[in-house]
Design a protein around this motif. Structure first.
Motif, mmCIF file in Angstrom:
data_model
loop_
_atom_site.group_PDB
_atom_site.id
_atom_site.type_symbol
_atom_site.label_atom_id
_atom_site.label_comp_id
_atom_site.label_asym_id
_atom_site.label_seq_id
_atom_site.Cartn_x
_atom_site.Cartn_y
_atom_site.Cartn_z
ATOM 1 N N GLU A 299 1.159 -1.093 -0.550
ATOM 2 C CA GLU A 299 -0.060 -0.460 0.018
ATOM 3 C C GLU A 299 1.191 1.212 0.197
ATOM 4 O OE1 GLU A 299 -3.287 2.445 2.642
ATOM 5 O OE2 GLU A 299 -2.324 0.735 3.394
ATOM 6 N N GLU A 300 1.851 1.223 1.511
ATOM 7 C CA GLU A 300 2.758 2.522 1.157
ATOM 8 C C GLU A 300 2.905 2.485 -0.145
ATOM 9 O OE1 GLU A 300 4.960 5.320 2.710
ATOM 10 O OE2 GLU A 300 2.112 4.420 3.375
ATOM 11 N N GLN A 302 2.113 1.611 -3.357
ATOM 12 C CA GLN A 302 1.083 1.923 -4.520
ATOM 13 C C GLN A 302 1.800 0.810 -5.449
ATOM 14 O OE1 GLN A 302 0.982 5.598 -5.155
ATOM 15 N NE2 GLN A 302 0.011 7.042 -3.758
ATOM 16 N N TRP A 303 1.709 0.095 -5.036
ATOM 17 C CA TRP A 303 2.683 -1.341 -5.932
ATOM 18 C C TRP A 303 0.837 -1.827 -6.470
ATOM 19 C CZ3 TRP A 303 5.287 -3.052 -9.478
ATOM 20 C CH2 TRP A 303 5.577 -3.702 -9.741
ATOM 21 N N GLY A 304 0.992 -1.307 -7.658
ATOM 22 C CA GLY A 304 -0.267 -2.564 -8.079
ATOM 23 C C GLY A 304 -0.849 -3.405 -8.734
#
Length: 387
Positions: A299-300, A302-304
Motif C-alpha cells: 500500500e505504501e 502503491q504497488w498495483g
C-alpha cells in the motif's frame, strides 16, 4: 565498453584526489574520461582544484594491477559486466545528485533487475531469531508480489532478506524464480565476498538475481565502503523497510538516505524491551510508516502489480487471517502466555508464572527444542511467531 574506454574510466575512478562529484563535473565539461585525462593544464585550471589537478598529473601507478584484476574477473564467468555513467543501461533511479551516482557499476547476474521495481529490506547484523524470521517471510512475500528485494549481503537481516527472496515461488505455485528477485549491493569488489560465510549465498544471488558493486575487483572490505553501499541500496529501491535496528546503525543511515532521495521509509515495530527495536521506533516517531504486514508495504509503495502469494509464510506476512488454533498444544501453555512476544528474562518469567528455576528451565528448553521459543543474548527468551 571497449578496453580503451574501460581503462580510461577505471583510471579516472582511481585517480587520487578526484572523487565522484569532481569526476562528474569534469566529465560534464569535457565529455569523456579520455578527454579529462588528456586535458591541457590551462583547461584543467579553470575546471578543477589544485588537489584534483595534482591527482590527475600524478596518475595511478597501480593501474596495471587494477586492470589485470578487472580483466580476470570479467573473463572469469558468464553474465558479468560493468556499466559506466554514460551507458544507456545505467539505472535511471541512480541518476540524481542525492544518490551520488558512481562512475562505474560492476555487476554479475541478471542485469534487467537494475530497472525492476524494487524495495530495500535492511536491518541489524545482530538480529533476533524473530527478526530473521520476519525478514525472510516479508522478503519472500514481497518477491512473490512481483517486487525485487534489495539488500546489502550483510550478516543478520540482510542475509535473511536475500534468502527469503530466493525462496519465492511463482504465482501459480510452481517452483522456480519469481519475477521479483533479489539484488545484493556489496562494499567490496565482486571477486570477494564479505562476510565470507555468505559465499554460497552470493553464488545463489549471482545465479538467480544480481550482484552489484561500485568497487573494482580487488577491492577489500573497508569501513567507509559500507555507508556508500547503503546509498545504492536506497537508491535502487522505491522504498526502504527496516526490520530491526539499533538507534545507531547502518540501517538507519540507509533509511535517512532513502528519505533524502524522496523514497518511502517503513519500519516494523518491536518490543520496547528489545534494543534491536529502538531504531525502528525512532524511525516511526520521525514519520516512517509503521508496518505490520506486507500488505502495508504494498500500500505504501502503491504497488498495483501485486499477486497473491501461495506460501504459508508469505500469506502470514501479508496479514492473512490465522487459521483456527483452538486445538494447538500451546494455546493454553502458561509459560507462553506469560511470556508475551517481547524478550524476557527467566527471572521475570518465573515471577509471572510462579514456577521455580528448575521447572521453568526445563519447560523453556522443551519450548526451545519445539521451535516455540528462542534463546537470546543476555539470558533472555522470546516467543517465536509461527507462520
Amino acid at each position: 565498453m571497449n578496453d580503451d574506454d574501460l581503462r580510461a574510466w577505471l583510471q579516472l575512478v582511481l585517480t587520487p584526489g578526484v572523487g565522484p562529484a569532481a569526476a562528474r563535473r569534469l566529465l560534464a565539461a569535457l565529455g569523456s574520461p579520455q578527454a579529462v585525462l588528456s586535458a591541457a593544464p590551462d583547461t584543467l585550471k579553470a575546471l578543477s582544484t589544485p588537489r584534483e589537478r595534482k591527482g590527475l598529473a600524478t596518475g595511478v601507478p597501480e593501474l596495471p594491477t587494477w586492470w589485470t584484476r578487472a580483466q580476470a574477473w570479467l573473463q572469469g564467468g558468464p553474465n558479468r559486466g560493468v556499466l559506466s555513467l554514460a551507458c544507456p543501461a545505467y539505472p535511471r533511479c541512480l541518476l540524481q545528485d542525492e544518490v551520488d551516482p558512481p562512475l562505474l557499476l560492476w555487476w554479475e547476474g541478471d542485469l534487467a533487475l537494475l530497472g525492476a521495481p524494487a524495495v530495500a529490506l535492511v536491518g541489524s547484523r545482530h538480529a533476533t531469531p524473530q527478526g530473521l524470521a520476519d525478514a525472510r517471510a516479508f522478503a519472500k512475500a514481497l518477491s512473490e508480489a512481483g517486487l525485487t528485494v534489495v539488500s546489502g549481503l550483510a550478516d543478520g537481516i540482510d542475509g535473511a532478506a536475500h534468502r527469503g527472496a530466493l525462496e519465492a515461488s511463482n504465482a501459480d505455485g510452481s517452483p522456480g524464480p519469481a519475477p521479483g528477485r533479489t539484488v545484493a549491493v556489496v562494499g567490496t569488489g565482486l571477486d570477494s565476498v564479505y562476510p565470507r560465510k555468505h559465499a554460497a549465498l552470493a553464488q545463489a544471488i549471482a545465479a538467480q538475481g544480481l550482484m552489484v558493486s561500485e568497487f573494482a575487483p580487488g577491492t577489500p572490505p573497508k569501513a567507509d565502503h559500507f555507508p556508500r553501499r547503503n546509498r545504492l541500496v536506497a537508491g535502487l529501491s522505491r522504498g526502504t523497510l527496516v526490520v530491526e535496528a539499533a538507534v545507531q546503525s547502518g540501517s538507519l543511515i540507509t533509511a535517512r538516505l532513502a528519505s533524502e532521495m524522496g523514497r518511502e521509509v517503513m519500519a516494523i515495530p518491536g518490543s520496547i524491551h528489545a534494543p534491536q527495536a529502538r531504531g525502528c521506533h525512532a524511525l516511526i516517531r520521525q514519520g516512517a510508516r509503521l508496518v505490520e504486514t506486507v500488505a502495508d508495504v504494498l500500500e505504501e509503495l502503491q504497488w498495483g502489480g501485486a499477486r497473491v502469494p501461495d506460501s504459508a509464510a508469505a500469506a502470514h506476512a501479508l496479514g492473512a487471517a490465522p487459521s483456527d488454533t483452538s486445538d494447538s498444544p500451546d494455546t493454553d501453555d502458561p509459560v507462553l502466555q506469560a511470556m508475551g512476544h517481547g524478550p524476557i528474562s527467566q527471572e521475570a518469567l518465573s515471577a509471572r508464572t510462579g514456577l521455580g528455576p528448575a521447572e521453568l528451565g526445563a519447560r523453556l528448553l522443551e519450548l526451545e527444542l519445539m521451535g516455540e521459543v528462542a534463546r537470546l543474548p543476555g539470558l533472555l527468551f522470546q516467543r517465536q511467531a509461527v507462520a
